[in-house]
Design a protein around this motif. Structure first.
Motif, PDB file in Angstrom:
ATOM      1  N   GLY A 191       0.816  -1.206   0.000  1.00 55.21           N
ATOM      2  CA  GLY A 191       0.000   0.000   0.000  1.00 55.21           C
ATOM      3  C   GLY A 191       0.848   1.253   0.000  1.00 55.21           C
ATOM      4  N   SER A 192       0.305   2.327   0.579  1.00 55.20           N
ATOM      5  CA  SER A 192       1.016   3.611   0.667  1.00 55.20           C
ATOM      6  C   SER A 192       0.991   4.080   2.117  1.00 55.20           C
ATOM      7  N   PRO A 193       1.784   3.476   2.978  1.00 56.07           N
ATOM      8  CA  PRO A 193       1.695   3.765   4.406  1.00 56.07           C
ATOM      9  C   PRO A 193       2.171   5.169   4.768  1.00 56.07           C
ATOM     10  N   THR A 194       1.459   5.796   5.682  1.00 57.64           N
ATOM     11  CA  THR A 194       1.859   7.068   6.268  1.00 57.64           C
ATOM     12  C   THR A 194       2.399   6.804   7.669  1.00 57.64           C
ATOM     13  N   VAL A 195       3.024   7.807   8.277  1.00 54.50           N
ATOM     14  CA  VAL A 195       3.499   7.651   9.650  1.00 54.50           C
ATOM     15  C   VAL A 195       2.329   7.336  10.573  1.00 54.50           C
ATOM     16  N   GLU A 196       1.205   8.008  10.365  1.00 53.77           N
ATOM     17  CA  GLU A 196       0.030   7.776  11.211  1.00 53.77           C
ATOM     18  C   GLU A 196      -0.508   6.356  11.036  1.00 53.77           C
ATOM     19  N   ALA A 197      -0.513   5.856   9.801  1.00 57.30           N
ATOM     20  CA  ALA A 197      -1.001   4.496   9.560  1.00 57.30           C
ATOM     21  C   ALA A 197      -0.071   3.470  10.187  1.00 57.30           C
ATOM     22  N   LEU A 198       1.218   3.695  10.100  1.00 53.94           N
ATOM     23  CA  LEU A 198       2.173   2.782  10.721  1.00 53.94           C
ATOM     24  C   LEU A 198       2.036   2.806  12.243  1.00 53.94           C
ATOM     25  N   ALA A 199       1.778   3.977  12.813  1.00 56.66           N
ATOM     26  CA  ALA A 199       1.540   4.078  14.257  1.00 56.66           C
ATOM     27  C   ALA A 199       0.281   3.314  14.651  1.00 56.66           C
ATOM     28  N   ALA A 200      -0.741   3.381  13.807  1.00 56.04           N
ATOM     29  CA  ALA A 200      -1.981   2.641  14.080  1.00 56.04           C
ATOM     30  C   ALA A 200      -1.724   1.139  14.056  1.00 56.04           C
ATOM     31  N   ASP A 201      -0.838   0.674  13.169  1.00 60.73           N
ATOM     32  CA  ASP A 201      -0.482  -0.749  13.129  1.00 60.73           C
ATOM     33  C   ASP A 201       0.182  -1.177  14.434  1.00 60.73           C
ATOM     34  N   VAL A 202       1.086  -0.349  14.936  1.00 64.40           N
ATOM     35  CA  VAL A 202       1.770  -0.685  16.192  1.00 64.40           C
ATOM     36  C   VAL A 202       0.756  -0.748  17.330  1.00 64.40           C
ATOM     37  N   ALA A 214      15.189  -4.451  -1.348  1.00 60.07           N
ATOM     38  CA  ALA A 214      14.168  -5.497  -1.467  1.00 60.07           C
ATOM     39  C   ALA A 214      12.802  -5.021  -0.981  1.00 60.07           C
ATOM     40  N   THR A 215      12.761  -3.881  -0.296  1.00 63.70           N
ATOM     41  CA  THR A 215      11.492  -3.309   0.148  1.00 63.70           C
ATOM     42  C   THR A 215      10.740  -2.802  -1.081  1.00 63.70           C
ATOM     43  N   PRO A 216       9.416  -3.050  -1.171  1.00 66.50           N
ATOM     44  CA  PRO A 216       8.668  -2.602  -2.355  1.00 66.50           C
ATOM     45  C   PRO A 216       8.847  -1.110  -2.630  1.00 66.50           C
ATOM     46  N   ARG A 217       9.014  -0.783  -3.892  1.00 64.01           N
ATOM     47  CA  ARG A 217       9.259   0.602  -4.289  1.00 64.01           C
ATOM     48  C   ARG A 217       8.184   1.542  -3.755  1.00 64.01           C
ATOM     49  N   GLU A 218       6.923   1.142  -3.841  1.00 60.59           N
ATOM     50  CA  GLU A 218       5.828   2.007  -3.382  1.00 60.59           C
ATOM     51  C   GLU A 218       5.973   2.337  -1.906  1.00 60.59           C
ATOM     52  N   VAL A 219       6.366   1.346  -1.121  1.00 61.75           N
ATOM     53  CA  VAL A 219       6.554   1.559   0.311  1.00 61.75           C
ATOM     54  C   VAL A 219       7.729   2.489   0.558  1.00 61.75           C
ATOM     55  N   VAL A 220       8.838   2.241  -0.134  1.00 60.44           N
ATOM     56  CA  VAL A 220      10.041   3.054   0.032  1.00 60.44           C
ATOM     57  C   VAL A 220       9.741   4.523  -0.243  1.00 60.44           C
ATOM     58  N   TYR A 230       9.288   7.616   2.405  1.00 55.11           N
ATOM     59  CA  TYR A 230      10.256   8.707   2.258  1.00 55.11           C
ATOM     60  C   TYR A 230       9.534  10.052   2.249  1.00 55.11           C
ATOM     61  N   GLY A 231       8.433  10.118   1.493  1.00 54.44           N
ATOM     62  CA  GLY A 231       7.640  11.341   1.467  1.00 54.44           C
ATOM     63  C   GLY A 231       6.988  11.632   2.799  1.00 54.44           C
ATOM     64  N   ALA A 232       6.548  10.576   3.504  1.00 56.42           N
ATOM     65  CA  ALA A 232       5.910  10.765   4.812  1.00 56.42           C
ATOM     66  C   ALA A 232       6.907  11.331   5.826  1.00 56.42           C
ATOM     67  N   MET A 233       8.148  10.859   5.774  1.00 49.20           N
ATOM     68  CA  MET A 233       9.160  11.409   6.674  1.00 49.20           C
ATOM     69  C   MET A 233       9.458  12.861   6.332  1.00 49.20           C
ATOM     70  N   ARG A 234       9.460  13.161   5.054  1.00 46.48           N
ATOM     71  CA  ARG A 234       9.723  14.538   4.621  1.00 46.48           C
ATOM     72  C   ARG A 234       8.683  15.501   5.191  1.00 46.48           C
ATOM     73  N   ALA A 235       7.448  15.031   5.288  1.00 45.67           N
ATOM     74  CA  ALA A 235       6.369  15.898   5.763  1.00 45.67           C
ATOM     75  C   ALA A 235       6.207  15.871   7.281  1.00 45.67           C
ATOM     76  N   PHE A 236       6.936  15.001   7.968  1.00 44.04           N
ATOM     77  CA  PHE A 236       6.737  14.828   9.402  1.00 44.04           C
ATOM     78  C   PHE A 236       7.169  16.074  10.172  1.00 44.04           C
ATOM     79  N   ASP A 237       6.309  16.547  11.056  1.00 45.33           N
ATOM     80  CA  ASP A 237       6.628  17.742  11.844  1.00 45.33           C
ATOM     81  C   ASP A 237       5.740  17.790  13.087  1.00 45.33           C
ATOM     82  N   VAL A 238       6.307  17.414  14.229  1.00 49.49           N
ATOM     83  CA  VAL A 238       5.595  17.524  15.508  1.00 49.49           C
ATOM     84  C   VAL A 238       6.419  18.325  16.509  1.00 49.49           C
TER      85      VAL A 238
END
Length: 259
Positions: free
Chosen positions: A67-78, A173-179, A183-191
């Motif tokens: 898929g296209s995971p965001t930081v928030e979606a990955l946090a929800a998985d955890v 080996a990580t899927p390109r879409e995920v990579v 990468y874009g999600a980290m670029r936008a991260f700001d708390v």
């Protein structure tokens, strides 16, 4: 190798150590293009006396559901994994992007976090000229070259080339879409303007030679935390791989019961 289905992803995780061990469970979250084995040294050490949980984030390692995971979606998985395992409160330890995920959980669900550890991570992504250029050309260069350029510069000078090469191959080996999405999600991260809300004891461990997320950025974040301890290690961005024993020792001191 236990797995959990969460929102279209099958997450692979490890849950080791005694359930009645001393202290809250330790939950380790890896970074961009890595997997749960970044924490092998820490897991082996700490699981002798306390519960240790680690996972492959969706699309990484042995977990599916790109898929296209965001930081928030990955946090929800955890959080979903913690719910599944019956863990109400934990010590949350994140490396790089994993630290961004950990901060997201600490801000959205503070009752779940007893202590916080951020390894080579920051609260606001700020790009150096070189990093900005790499981001600008990221869609123009071959995918494997893009990954290799990012991973090679993550290590401190003098790190064994064969280990860097193995890390590059695993990351690619990580899927390109995920990579690219992460990468874009980290670029936008700001708390950065919100971390003052995190009131739990926090440890910030950083590599002195980290040019991915420079020490100066981490120190800016440290000033915003109300209860932060800073430790600088002679390493680059991949501290869990470069100096695993030293990182374990720093964590051990931070987690030791206070007399």
């Amino acid at each position: 190798m236990p797995q959990l289905d969460v929102d279209g992803a099958r997450l692979t995780y490890d849950d080791e150590g005694p359930r009645d061990g001393v202290g809250a469970p330790l939950v380790f979250v890896h970074g961009w293009t890595a997997d749960r084995h970044r924490w092998d040294h820490q897991t082996e050490h700490f699981s002798t006396g306390r519960r240790v949980i680690r996972l492959d984030l969706r699309g990484h390692g042995e977990s599916g559901g790109a898929g296209s995971p965001t930081v928030e979606a990955l946090a929800a998985d955890v959080r979903a994994l913690l719910d599944h395992l019956g863990v109400d409160r934990c010590v949350l330890i994140g490396h790089s992007m994993g630290g961004m995920i950990a901060q997201t959980i600490a801000l959205s669900h503070p009752e779940r976090v007893e202590r916080l550890v951020l390894v080579n991570s920051i609260s606001r992504m700020t790009y150096s000229r070189g990093r900005g250029l790499l981001m600008a050309v990221s869609t123009l260069v071959p995918f494997k070259l893009f990954v290799a350029a990012n991973i090679q510069r993550a290590f401190a000078p003098g790190h064994p080339r064969e280990e860097i090469r193995a890390c590059v191959e695993a990351s690619a080996a990580t899927p390109r879409e995920v990579v690219m999405t992460c990468y874009g999600a980290m670029r936008a991260f700001d708390v950065l303007d919100r971390v003052g809300e995190i009131r739990v004891p926090t440890l910030l461990v950083h590599g002195y030679h980290d040019i991915q997320l420079p020490v100066a950025q981490m120190l800016r974040m440290a000033k915003a935390y109300p209860d932060a301890l800073v430790r600088i290690v002679d390493a680059g961005h991949e501290l869990p791989l470069e100096k695993p024993a030293e990182l374990t020792a720093v964590l051990d001191a931070f987690l030791a019961p206070k007399e």
